[in-house]
Design an enzyme around this catalytic site. Structure first.
Site, mmCIF file in Angstrom:
data_model
loop_
_atom_site.group_PDB
_atom_site.id
_atom_site.type_symbol
_atom_site.label_atom_id
_atom_site.label_comp_id
_atom_site.label_asym_id
_atom_site.label_seq_id
_atom_site.Cartn_x
_atom_site.Cartn_y
_atom_site.Cartn_z
ATOM 1 N N CYS A 137 0.964 -1.224 -0.072
ATOM 2 C CA CYS A 137 -0.155 -0.039 0.055
ATOM 3 C C CYS A 137 0.945 1.395 -0.099
ATOM 4 O O CYS A 137 0.863 2.169 -0.991
ATOM 5 C CB CYS A 137 -1.041 -0.042 1.222
ATOM 6 S SG CYS A 137 -2.147 1.540 1.133
ATOM 7 N N GLU A 208 -4.149 -3.629 -4.892
ATOM 8 C CA GLU A 208 -4.113 -2.288 -4.926
ATOM 9 C C GLU A 208 -4.489 -1.594 -6.195
ATOM 10 O O GLU A 208 -5.406 -0.662 -6.296
ATOM 11 C CB GLU A 208 -2.591 -1.665 -4.769
ATOM 12 C CG GLU A 208 -2.174 -1.625 -3.432
ATOM 13 C CD GLU A 208 -3.005 -0.530 -2.584
ATOM 14 O OE1 GLU A 208 -3.195 0.538 -2.995
ATOM 15 O OE2 GLU A 208 -3.215 -0.599 -1.513
#
EC number: 3.5.99.2
Length: 229
Positions: A137, A208
């Site tokens: 992330c 993601e």
């Protein structure tokens, strides 16, 4: 090559795809749709709440007070610091951030991502497995932010450029500490364990990509027909 560097290099092709997908490209140009911004902010507000919970779950697995302090600081950042980037996007569509996130969303891609992290937090004693699921992330955002600031396609006249500027620097410390933790916690892992940890990292990088795309396409749960929506 350190193990953390190996993970980061392996994820680069996926990050290239993220950068070239519609969400980031439209954000670069300062023309991302209001719908995509709202969906992203609402989903990310839910995501970050769970992310802080997972940080808290890692605390008992840390062997040093320095690592515990780092996790506590990251919880505080998630609750307060990252709101700055969210408010940039809210300003872009001229809507108050707090009003936008009053509507809660839990789209499939966010659901799968969070459950991927929770599984590793609950099922694995070695925190490296969970960190591998979390670390992409900040790394993805850092890479995208830095790349955007050097990209001639970045619309510097748009307020969205401040979103890229924020992530071009604000994730660096977190990425560095995650790398240090990863290398230390995997020092005595078997090759089989390292392979699983690497898969965790790459899977989260793919998550993601799906997360950004979820906002771009306004992803929703489809239960089969209008009667079940």
């Amino acid at each position: 090559m350190t193990f953390s560097k190996e993970l980061r290099e392996a994820s680069r092709p996926i990050i290239d795809d993220i950068y070239n997908d519609g969400f980031i490209q439209d954000l670069l140009a300062g023309k991302l749709s209001n719908q995509a911004v709202r969906q992203y902010l609402r989903a990310d507000a839910s995501y970050l709440k769970e992310f802080t919970n997972i940080y808290a779950m890692l605390i008992p697995k840390m062997s040093s007070m320095e690592d515990v302090k780092f996790l506590v600081e990251q919880i505080e950042f998630m609750l307060e610091g990252e709101v700055e980037a969210h408010e940039v996007l809210a300003d872009f569509i001229n809507e108050p951030y707090e009003e936008i996130v009053k509507e809660k969303v839990w789209p499939p891609s966010g659901d799968h991502y969070i459950k991927h992290m929770y599984f590793n937090a609950f099922a694995r004693e070695n925190a490296a497995f969970t960190i591998a699921a979390m670390a992409p992330c900040p790394y993805v955002y850092a890479v995208i932010g830095k790349r955007a600031m050097e990209d001639p396609k970045l619309n510097k006249e748009s307020v969205t450029s401040k979103w890229f500027q924020f992530y071009s620097t604000e994730m660096d410390e977190l990425v560095d500490v995650f790398d240090q933790l990863m290398d230390r916690l995997t020092k005595h892992c078997s090759e089989t364990e390292k392979k699983e940890i690497k898969e965790n990292f790459l899977q989260s990088t793919i998550h993601e990509r799906h997360f950004f795309n979820m906002a771009y396409i306004n992803e929703k749960w489809e239960y089969g027909g209008n009667n079940n929506e």
